[in-house]
Design a protein around this motif. Structure first.
Motif, PDB file in Angstrom:
ATOM      1  N   VAL A  71       0.837  -1.198   0.000  1.00 17.86           N
ATOM      2  CA  VAL A  71       0.000   0.000   0.000  1.00 17.86           C
ATOM      3  C   VAL A  71       0.875   1.252   0.000  1.00 17.86           C
ATOM      4  CG1 VAL A  71      -1.814   1.256   1.208  1.00 17.86           C
ATOM      5  CG2 VAL A  71      -1.781  -1.255   1.267  1.00 17.86           C
ATOM      6  N   PRO A  72       0.752   2.089  -1.028  1.00 19.36           N
ATOM      7  CA  PRO A  72       1.538   3.331  -1.040  1.00 19.36           C
ATOM      8  C   PRO A  72       1.082   4.289   0.056  1.00 19.36           C
ATOM      9  CG  PRO A  72      -0.057   3.308  -2.844  1.00 19.36           C
ATOM     10  CD  PRO A  72      -0.095   1.943  -2.218  1.00 19.36           C
ATOM     11  N   GLY A  73       2.023   5.069   0.546  1.00 18.50           N
ATOM     12  CA  GLY A  73       1.696   6.069   1.555  1.00 18.50           C
ATOM     13  C   GLY A  73       1.677   5.561   2.974  1.00 18.50           C
ATOM     14  N   THR A  74       2.092   4.310   3.188  1.00 17.28           N
ATOM     15  CA  THR A  74       2.074   3.746   4.540  1.00 17.28           C
ATOM     16  C   THR A  74       3.430   3.857   5.239  1.00 17.28           C
ATOM     17  OG1 THR A  74       2.349   1.584   3.466  1.00 17.28           O
ATOM     18  CG2 THR A  74       0.147   2.148   4.232  1.00 17.28           C
ATOM     19  N   SER A 394     -19.626   2.994  10.378  1.00 17.47           N
ATOM     20  CA  SER A 394     -18.822   2.694   9.197  1.00 17.47           C
ATOM     21  C   SER A 394     -17.352   2.747   9.580  1.00 17.47           C
ATOM     22  CB  SER A 394     -19.101   3.683   8.064  1.00 17.47           C
ATOM     23  OG  SER A 394     -18.536   4.947   8.353  1.00 17.47           O
ATOM     24  N   VAL A 395     -16.526   2.044   8.815  1.00 13.69           N
ATOM     25  CA  VAL A 395     -15.091   2.066   9.078  1.00 13.69           C
ATOM     26  C   VAL A 395     -14.534   3.469   8.855  1.00 13.69           C
ATOM     27  CG1 VAL A 395     -12.849   1.141   8.375  1.00 13.69           C
ATOM     28  CG2 VAL A 395     -14.831  -0.373   8.515  1.00 13.69           C
ATOM     29  N   TYR A 420      -1.710   3.104   9.615  1.00 20.01           N
ATOM     30  CA  TYR A 420      -2.916   2.287   9.773  1.00 20.01           C
ATOM     31  C   TYR A 420      -4.084   2.853   8.979  1.00 20.01           C
ATOM     32  CZ  TYR A 420      -6.671  -0.334  12.042  1.00 20.01           C
ATOM     33  OH  TYR A 420      -7.760  -1.137  12.278  1.00 20.01           O
ATOM     34  N   THR A 421      -4.327   4.142   9.095  1.00 20.35           N
ATOM     35  CA  THR A 421      -5.481   4.730   8.424  1.00 20.35           C
ATOM     36  C   THR A 421      -5.324   4.704   6.902  1.00 20.35           C
ATOM     37  OG1 THR A 421      -4.537   6.944   8.754  1.00 20.35           O
ATOM     38  CG2 THR A 421      -6.144   6.181  10.381  1.00 20.35           C
ATOM     39  N   VAL A 422      -4.112   4.922   6.398  1.00 22.34           N
ATOM     40  CA  VAL A 422      -3.883   4.837   4.955  1.00 22.34           C
ATOM     41  C   VAL A 422      -4.141   3.413   4.468  1.00 22.34           C
ATOM     42  CG1 VAL A 422      -2.117   4.951   3.140  1.00 22.34           C
ATOM     43  CG2 VAL A 422      -2.287   6.782   4.833  1.00 22.34           C
ATOM     44  N   MET A 423      -3.634   2.429   5.203  1.00 24.32           N
ATOM     45  CA  MET A 423      -3.819   1.034   4.816  1.00 24.32           C
ATOM     46  C   MET A 423      -5.300   0.655   4.805  1.00 24.32           C
ATOM     47  SD  MET A 423      -4.549  -2.157   6.294  1.00 24.32           S
ATOM     48  CE  MET A 423      -4.092  -2.007   8.015  1.00 24.32           C
ATOM     49  N   ARG A 424      -6.050   1.042   5.837  1.00 26.40           N
ATOM     50  CA  ARG A 424      -7.468   0.691   5.906  1.00 26.40           C
ATOM     51  C   ARG A 424      -8.262   1.396   4.799  1.00 26.40           C
ATOM     52  NH1 ARG A 424      -7.936  -4.078   7.990  1.00 26.40           N
ATOM     53  NH2 ARG A 424      -7.253  -4.253  10.140  1.00 26.40           N
ATOM     54  N   ALA A 429     -11.185   1.356  -0.509  1.00 27.91           N
ATOM     55  CA  ALA A 429     -11.232   1.699  -1.932  1.00 27.91           C
ATOM     56  C   ALA A 429     -11.355   0.445  -2.791  1.00 27.91           C
ATOM     57  CB  ALA A 429      -9.980   2.496  -2.316  1.00 27.91           C
ATOM     58  N   ARG A 430     -10.664  -0.609  -2.411  1.00 28.03           N
ATOM     59  CA  ARG A 430     -10.788  -1.868  -3.153  1.00 28.03           C
ATOM     60  C   ARG A 430     -12.216  -2.410  -3.057  1.00 28.03           C
ATOM     61  NH1 ARG A 430      -8.627  -6.196  -1.803  1.00 28.03           N
ATOM     62  NH2 ARG A 430      -7.571  -5.829   0.188  1.00 28.03           N
TER      63      ARG A 430
END
Length: 447
Positions: A71-74, A394-395, A420-424, A429-430
């Protein structure tokens, strides 16, 4: 897990004993962001060198998403040229694995080449909360009750149907349950109860509480063990929060007690108070309530977790507490003041035990630091008390609440919260791009 004597040994002492016992390989384990075990198997003749220097592993392993996407940005990927991290084993976690021949394991902490810890690594995140608690003079005791399904490995369907909670015949009708109970005890996990749960093919196996880092370490170890043993028996053990729409969800209720570090006495109970809680205990509960919406992103981390959270399912829907109330966010437990402790019922089966424990312990500690006063308990059942604020639905809502709580961000670490928040959100988005079976059934032929 290591005995009290073994916990004082260094890595080389552990390896020396293992050589004498015929151990040939050492598993260097790293808990990832989801509480999944990532590891490398090292021949024991190379283990001491790697323990000293640190075993190299791709640094972004810590922040992979649930599909193992990079994941980019993590923070640990393109930002640092996809560099390696160094795994260094904790000898306090040393254990011989009964179900893997001639193999021992140690859980690792992880560092960059310059010695800096990876701040987003779950074990490091829990350590931040643990150290804050210990500096106040308290030692936490943490025990987690994981629920899981045993499924046919090929069809991924339950082995039997029906609602048979505590049914004696069902408790051990699948032989792997006895293997899990017996072999995890050999592994050093203090199993205290095992029973089939509410839904068909669902079980709960509970273990005793442990101090310090051992609490989440043991929960992590148990989940890995259950999945490995089930796999050996041709089954799938799943801690997924809500695998079937018409069956019960899986929780992982988190029990926390606080002891005074100097005396070892219970810091939470007070026999003279109407709720049986000391000032410390009341502030601890109040802290979990104040920060409930902020930490919910770590207790129910995925969209599937929210499908477990329904009224009349013993899964909390609002920010509440009660005395022995199974519907409350915080349930005060313990038949005697000596055993008084806090059970939080929000963590789901697939929650990461390090992150859930860090969130709950940290929120409670903030309550003690801020000397919060505890509101009266909700009217039982707490889930029907309309005066209580709702937990996030919601998440994305829970992630925003996490980012907006400055005290929680400081306690868990900005580095962790960013990763964590970027990854989630990448996972969300997926999901948003995924065409579901429901959509196909609803729209394909009609339109």
């Amino acid at each position: 897990m290591a005995s009290a004597e073994e916990r004082t040994l260094g890595v080389e002492d552990v390896l020396s004993r293992w050589r004498e016992q015929g151990i040939r390989n050492v598993r260097f384990e790293l808990p990832d962001m989801h509480g999944t075990s990532r590891s490398k198997l090292v021949p024991i003749e190379h283990a001491a060198r790697y323990a000293e220097e640190g075993l190299n592993m791709y640094g972004g392993t810590v922040v992979l998403d649930s599909r193992s996407d990079v994941v980019p940005g993590t923070l640990y990927n393109e930002e640092i040229g996809y560099a390696d991290q160094r795994l260094k084993p904790d000898p306090a976690t040393a254990a011989i694995i009964p179900w893997v021949q001639h193999t021992g394991r140690m859980i690792c902490d992880t560092y960059w080449d310059d010695g800096r810890p990876l701040g987003a690594a779950p074990r490091h995140v829990f350590r931040r909360a643990l150290e804050r608690c210990q500096k106040l003079g308290y030692e936490p005791l943490i025990g987690i009750e994981p629920e899981f399904y045993l499924l046919d490995r090929d069809t991924k369907q339950p082995l039997f149907e029906g609602y048979h909670i505590f049914n004696t015949v069902r408790n051990t009708c699948v032989p792997v349950i006895e293997r899990i109970v017996n072999e995890t005890r050999q592994f050093g996990i203090d199993i205290i109860t095992a029973n089939c749960e509410y839904a068909g093919s669902q079980w709960e196996i509970a273990f005793g509480p442990s101090g310090g880092m051992a609490g989440p370490d043991i929960a992590f170890s148990f989940k890995t063990a259950a999945k490995e043993l089930a796999h050996q028996e041709g089954l799938l053990a799943s801690f997924m929060s809500k695998p079937f729409a018409d069956s019960a969800g899986c929780g992982a209720h988190n029990h926390i007690g606080l002891l005074y570090r100097e005396s070892g006495e219970n810091a939470i109970g007070d026999p003279d108070h109407e709720w049986g809680l000391s000032k410390v205990g009341r502030s601890f509960v109040a802290g979990q309530l104040r920060h409930a919406r902020s930490i919910y992103a770590l207790l129910a981390p995925t969209v599937n977790c929210l499908k477990r959270r329904r009224t009349h399912t013993f899964s909390p829907t609002n920010v509440s507490w009660g005395l022995e109330d199974r519907t409350a966010f915080v349930r005060v437990k313990g038949g005697s003041v000596k055993n008084r402790h806090i059970e939080n019922r929000a963590p789901t089966g697939l929650s990461n035990p390090y992150l859930a424990s860090a969130a709950l312990l940290g929120a409670g500690v903030l309550g003690i630091i801020d000397e919060l006063e505890l509101e009266p308990p909700a009217t039982a059942p707490a889930e029907e008390d309309a005066s209580k604020p709702k937990l996030p639905t919601s998440v994305e809502e829970s992630l925003s609440a996490l980012e907006g709580d400055e005290k929680i961000v400081e306690l868990l670490g900005e580095e962790f919260v960013r990763a964590y928040t970027v990854m989630r959100r990448y996972e969300l988005a997926r999901l948003a791009d995924h065409v579901t079976d429901w959509e196909l059934q609803e729209y394909l032929e009609l339109y």
